[in-house]
Design a protein around this motif. Structure first.
Motif, PDB file in Angstrom:
ATOM      1  N   LYS A  63       0.812  -1.211   0.000  1.00  0.00           N
ATOM      2  CA  LYS A  63       0.000   0.000   0.000  1.00  0.00           C
ATOM      3  C   LYS A  63       0.849   1.266   0.000  1.00  0.00           C
ATOM      4  N   MET A  65       2.490   2.548   2.314  1.00  0.00           N
ATOM      5  CA  MET A  65       2.330   3.348   3.528  1.00  0.00           C
ATOM      6  C   MET A  65       3.437   3.040   4.524  1.00  0.00           C
ATOM      7  N   ASP A 247     -10.521   2.866   4.071  1.00  0.00           N
ATOM      8  CA  ASP A 247      -9.271   3.422   3.543  1.00  0.00           C
ATOM      9  C   ASP A 247      -8.458   3.946   4.725  1.00  0.00           C
ATOM     10  N   TRP A 248      -7.479   3.168   5.166  1.00  0.00           N
ATOM     11  CA  TRP A 248      -6.734   3.530   6.366  1.00  0.00           C
ATOM     12  C   TRP A 248      -5.803   4.710   6.166  1.00  0.00           C
ATOM     13  N   ARG A 249      -5.586   5.131   4.923  1.00  0.00           N
ATOM     14  CA  ARG A 249      -4.838   6.374   4.709  1.00  0.00           C
ATOM     15  C   ARG A 249      -5.591   7.566   5.298  1.00  0.00           C
ATOM     16  N   GLU A 250      -6.919   7.468   5.316  1.00  0.00           N
ATOM     17  CA  GLU A 250      -7.747   8.550   5.846  1.00  0.00           C
ATOM     18  C   GLU A 250      -7.913   8.464   7.355  1.00  0.00           C
TER      19      GLU A 250
END
Length: 314
Positions: A63, A65, A247-250
């Protein structure tokens, strides 16, 4: 775990098991390592969908990240996932899904949503039962004892990171990672330590999530979400729950263990507008991570059916 093997073998010989050779079967595991906790049944489970607390060791890199922000070399607490190597790919299959740990707290529409009163930059209180936790305490630990009253908590006001080496309030929150109960029905919500712990989370912009007796997919992660405290997931091997829905980016800030020394600068770089937007995203995600809510069970079925569709070639 030897008891699963005969059960899986029995299912494989049943009419339902022979229909699609197990590709339409779903196993739900509450053990930390998922498939890896059942090595004797690994061969029979290869085509099943397994939903558990364990995830894919390559998720962060896939991902994008988990890329280090600096050129710092790996530190002593680097999580290299050696335990996975000995399992020959039986720790995770592409059809699997990650579930959240049940949490005793629920989202408070007033306190959890509020940006007001969050005077603590980053917060953690708990046992130092991992390399990363001990290093965080060396870097940001307070010489003062863990707060045991509201007065103690008010003294923490000021934008800095606080790491304490024991649970809050003397008696501590139940479910301190895997060290206590996570039974959402068996705790006293009015216990002084419980109330103080919740106030600490509501007073913090960011809540630090480390691996402890289990991975970073632990009750601390869901607790942070339920209090609108942006999770800071400090890990090299992490796979958060319901990632094909959320969406773990958020929702979170991801920090490699080698970057822990840079944490104040990393958090300071997340502007107030970004933090407020992440808190709004946490409000949307909270119901899906709350095992008492229908939104969680809808998500659960979505993840399970997605895995089955993959194994059936749909």
């Amino acid at each position: 775990m030897q008891y699963l093997e005969p059960l899986v073998r029995w299912h494989a010989g049943s009419v339902a098991g022979q229909r699609h050779a197990g590709r339409d079967f779903v196993l739900v595991s509450g053990f930390d390592l998922g498939r890896a906790d059942f090595p004797r049944a690994a061969a029979q489970l290869r085509d099943w969908t397994v939903l558990s607390l364990n995830g894919d060791g390559t998720w962060l890199r896939a991902k994008e990240m988990g890329q280090p922000r600096s050129q710092r070399p790996p530190g002593a607490c680097e999580e290299l996932g050696q335990w996975r190597h000995a399992l020959g790919g039986n720790d995770w299959r592409v059809q699997d899904g990650v579930l959240p740990v049940p949490c005793r707290h629920a989202w408070d529409p007033v306190r959890s949503s509020s940006d007001v009163g969050r005077q603590i930059l980053g917060f953690f209180a708990g046992s130092l039962n991992s390399c990363t936790r001990r290093w965080a305490h060396e870097l940001f630990g307070s010489a003062a004892p863990t707060p045991s009253s509201s007065d103690d908590l008010r003294k923490l006001a000021g934008h800095r990171i606080w790491v304490f080496d024991s649970p809050m309030g003397g008696d501590g929150p139940p479910g301190d990672d895997a060290e206590g109960t996570t039974d959402v029905f068996s705790f006293d919500a009015q216990r002084p330590g419980e109330l103080l712990y919740r106030e600490a989370l509501w007073s913090s912009q960011f809540c630090l999530v480390f691996n402890g007796s289990s991975s970073v997919n632990n009750v601390r992660l869901v607790e942070a979400v339920m209090h609108g405290c942006v999770p800071v997931i400090v890990a090299d091997d992490a796979h958060p729950p319901l990632d094909n829905i959320l969406d773990w980016r958020e929702l979170a800030v991801f920090v490699r263990t080698r970057e822990l020394v840079d944490l104040p600068a990393i958090l300071a770089a997340v502007g107030p507008g970004s933090v407020a937007e992440m808190r709004r995203a946490l409000a949307r995600a909270a119901a899906m991570l709350d095992t008492r809510r229908p939104e969680f069970w809808n998500s659960f079925m979505t993840v399970a059916m997605h895995g089955v569709a993959m194994t059936l070639g749909g």
